[in-house]
Scaffold this active site. Structure first.
Site, PDB file in Angstrom:
ATOM      1  CE1 TYR A 181       0.347   1.871   4.254  1.00 42.82           C
ATOM      2  CE2 TYR A 181       0.769  -0.474   4.555  1.00 42.82           C
ATOM      3  CZ  TYR A 181       0.848   0.824   5.013  1.00 42.82           C
ATOM      4  OH  TYR A 181       1.434   1.098   6.230  1.00 42.82           O
ATOM      5  CB  CYS A 182       1.644   3.939  -1.741  1.00 44.27           C
ATOM      6  SG  CYS A 182       0.560   3.834  -3.177  1.00 44.27           S
ATOM      7  NE  ARG A 183       3.062   9.771  -0.650  1.00 45.05           N
ATOM      8  CZ  ARG A 183       4.029  10.351  -1.343  1.00 45.05           C
ATOM      9  NH1 ARG A 183       3.804  10.696  -2.613  1.00 45.05           N
ATOM     10  NH2 ARG A 183       5.204  10.587  -0.790  1.00 45.05           N
ATOM     11  CB  CYS A 187      -0.538   6.413  -4.279  1.00 48.75           C
ATOM     12  SG  CYS A 187       1.214   6.137  -3.950  1.00 48.75           S
TER      13      CYS A 187
END
Length: 223
Positions: A181-183, A187
């Site tokens: 996962y990121c933002r 993202c």
């Protein structure tokens, strides 16, 4: 401001004050700044690089956000550090994005142009994923910068920034599926992480939720 002379004047004043927030976030770069600050505090130079605009223009947008008390600034040496005024601002960003995705076909069409395929996204919802991470049935991988991980991250997540991932694959368990996962949905780092992991033989998927979306669902964060 003069005191209201009628109920209509008062209502105009009330709605006008609320509209100040709507006006100040009615710019794509300001929304992007809010998304970035939802990950943790940052200085203006980093925000300028991340949004691909000049420091001068970034400062101008941040000034408008400060006037509306959406962000707060604090000087640290030569740097001006910005953060969201409250978690409610991050909630507003998530609500606006979800509403736009529901109502705007053009946004849904743009999302379909993002790299990857629907099969790359995990089918697990937030509560199920959290439970499986607690039980050691899945490995969560945060590919954001370490400063953002330190500010807030999903519980039990590994922290390996995307640019370090190819050299640090041995830190991840190969016996578990890995969910990156990121933002959030806009993202691209999580998808890039999936591609790196799969090329190295991992069973990997990405999570569309970021920390702001995770918290908005009522799930806990580690800090």
């Amino acid at each position: 401001m003069l005191p209201p002379t009628s109920h209509r004047d008062l209502k105009n004043q009330l709605f006008g004050q609320v509209a100040r927030i709507g006006k100040v976030v009615a710019h794509p770069k300001r929304l992007e700044l809010i998304e970035l600050l939802s990950q943790g505090e940052k200085d203006v130079e980093l925000l300028a690089r991340a949004t691909d605009i000049s420091v001068k223009l970034t400062s101008a947008h941040l000034k408008e956000l400060r006037i509306a008390r959406v962000v707060i600034a604090q000087r640290a040496g030569k740097h001006q550090i910005y953060r969201l005024a409250s978690e409610s601002v991050a909630d507003l960003w998530v609500t606006l994005r979800v509403l736009a995705e529901q109502q705007l076909p053009d946004l849904r069409a743009a999302l379909e142009q993002l790299p990857g395929s629907p099969d790359d996204t995990t089918a697990l919802d937030g509560p199920t994923l959290w439970q499986q991470a607690q039980q050691g049935e899945v490995a969560l991988l945060d590919v954001r910068p370490t400063s953002e991980f330190a500010a807030a991250h999903l519980p039990h997540a590994y922290s390996i920034p995307l640019d370090e991932l190819p050299q640090r694959l041995d830190e991840l368990p190969r016996t578990l599926p890995v969910v990156t996962y990121c933002r959030g949905p806009f993202c691209l780092m999580a998808q890039e992480g999936v591609e790196i992991l799969r090329a190295a033989g991992f069973a990997a998927h990405r999570l569309e939720l970021g920390v702001a979306e995770w918290r908005a669902e009522g799930l806990p964060l580690s800090r």
